[in-house]
Design an enzyme around this catalytic site. Structure first.
Site, PDB file in Angstrom:
ATOM      1  N   ASP A 122       4.540   9.975  -2.259  1.00 45.87           N
ATOM      2  CA  ASP A 122       3.246   9.994  -2.941  1.00 45.87           C
ATOM      3  C   ASP A 122       2.173   9.312  -2.106  1.00 45.87           C
ATOM      4  OD1 ASP A 122       4.753   7.644  -3.399  1.00 45.87           O
ATOM      5  OD2 ASP A 122       3.456   7.073  -5.061  1.00 45.87           O
TER       6      ASP A 122
ATOM      7  N   GLU B 293       6.114   6.177  -5.835  1.00 48.45           N
ATOM      8  CA  GLU B 293       6.447   4.784  -5.562  1.00 48.45           C
ATOM      9  C   GLU B 293       5.272   3.868  -5.850  1.00 48.45           C
ATOM     10  OE1 GLU B 293       6.503   1.020  -3.650  1.00 48.45           O
ATOM     11  OE2 GLU B 293       5.240   2.641  -2.922  1.00 48.45           O
TER      12      GLU B 293
END
Length: 392
Positions: free
Chosen positions: A78, A136
């Protein structure tokens, strides 16, 4: 296997993977195109692939031998809600979103490792699971949900790395004690009674109450936590009012606290509660506290850490130095994986001032020296290839 030659042969394609991701970032829990793109890169490698694990996660398994142990390698994918201000050809094409923490490099390395290891399947002493993890950067994170959805089924050990512009390209850094802290956040809503700025005596001013509260919060570490322990309490946001002559009815405070041990974590949380109760009584307001417990602290398995580090201390092609560094107050949801299975996590140095790759993480100018990806790949490859030779 000639690791140096193989990594060099894959280097250009690894850079292309990283730069494509850098140009097409997606923020946490919204990585719809990214997960499809990752799948497309590995779908023809002969792996057993599960998609949408715990959300947007991908678990790809290379089964070598049913009698072998299984190691998992993890990369997050991400990005962050930050506008990319670099003047480079691979600058983010999505306004307000960029890979400002190196997750694009993590994914490029893991895809590259999947290509290398599948091509040399017959040489492997272990089965390998490739964990492509979403989200995350944003609580509750993707690791916990992936684990609950079976990402670690059949896995015996788990490894991961994080690129870092704190350390020179070519170096591997680690910590024996605590790699990362408990990463918790809180919100305090102070509700009072608003009114005209010219008549404060008939109000219950949440701004004055908040000002005192913020000052008291800053005493938690200095007066409630032992100087031999570590803790950080930071107020990161404060919002109240919109007009110069009106006392608002509410004020909102947001912050984070970082600790290493459960005991200190509890002390900080308890003191936040006590301060809010005291402020409420002192200023005739209601200071409502909400604590969001985040990623737990992360500690490496010492034996596995020694094994990984020793593999690249000598006769390494792309590792110039291996050493221990101090713990960090950052948060990392790899900690959930390492709570479930023995494993270790280390830093891969990617800093190089000559390439403007020395900017801190989460900064609009963040970039890496891509040569550092060779270091990360070599370290993890050797951890896989020599696993049957490790001391038990």
């Amino acid at each position: 296997m000639d690791i140096k030659q193989i990594i060099n042969d894959h280097y250009d394609s690894m850079v292309e993977l990283r730069r494509y991701m850098h140009q097409h970032p997606e923020i946490s829990f919204q990585e719809m195109n990214t997960k499809k793109w990752i799948y497309d890169q590995i779908k023809d490698l002969g792996l057993e692939i599960r998609q949408d694990v715990g959300g947007n996660g991908i678990v790809a398994r290379l089964q070598v031998n049913d009698d072998f142990e299984t190691v998992a390698l993890r990369a997050d994918f991400d990005a962050l809600p930050i506008h990319d201000e670099k003047d480079v050809p691979y600058r983010s094409k999505t306004p307000g979103v960029m890979h400002a923490c190196g997750h694009d490099a993590h994914t490029a390395m893991l895809i590259t490792m999947a290509k290398i290891l599948t091509a040399h399947k017959e040489e492997l002493p272990v089965n390998v699971v490739f964990l492509h993890q979403h989200a995350e950067e944003l609580l509750p994170g993707g690791a916990k949900a992936m684990i609950e959805d079976g990402a670690l089924e059949g896995v015996d050990y788990v490894f991961g790395t994080h690129v870092s512009t704190k350390f020179p390209v070519g170096t591997v850094k680690y910590n024996y004690d605590t790699m990362y802290a408990n990463a918790d956040s809180f919100k305090i809503t102070v509700r009072g009674l608003g009114g005209h700025g010219a008549t404060p005596q008939v109000t219950h001013d949440p701004i004055i109450a908040s000002a005192s509260l913020i000052q008291q919060v800053q005493t938690i570490v200095s007066r409630s936590v032992s100087p031999l322990d570590s803790a950080v309490v930071t107020i990161g946001a404060y919002n109240a009012g919109t007009v110069f002559n009106v006392i608002p009815g509410t004020a909102e405070i947001k912050g984070t606290f970082r600790t290493y041990t459960p005991e200190v974590r509890e002390i900080v949380a308890k003191r936040l509660e006590q301060i809010c109760l005291g402020i409420s009584a002192s200023f005739n307001v209601n200071a409502d506290l909400e604590i969001m417990y985040g990623y737990p602290s992360m500690k490496n398995d010492h034996a596995l850490l020694d094994y990984v580090a020793d593999n690249v201390r000598e006769n390494a092609a792309f590792v110039s130095g291996v050493e221990e560094v101090g713990p960090a107050m950052g948060g990392e949801d790899f900690s959930y994986f390492i709570q479930e299975k023995p494993g270790c996590y280390f830093y891969t140095g990617v800093s190089n001032s000559d390439k403007k790759a020395d900017i801190p993480h989460h900064h609009p100018l963040f970039d890496i020296d891509e040569d550092g990806m060779k270091t990360g790949v070599e370290t993890l490859l050797k951890a896989v290839l020599n696993f049957d030779k490790r001391a038990k």
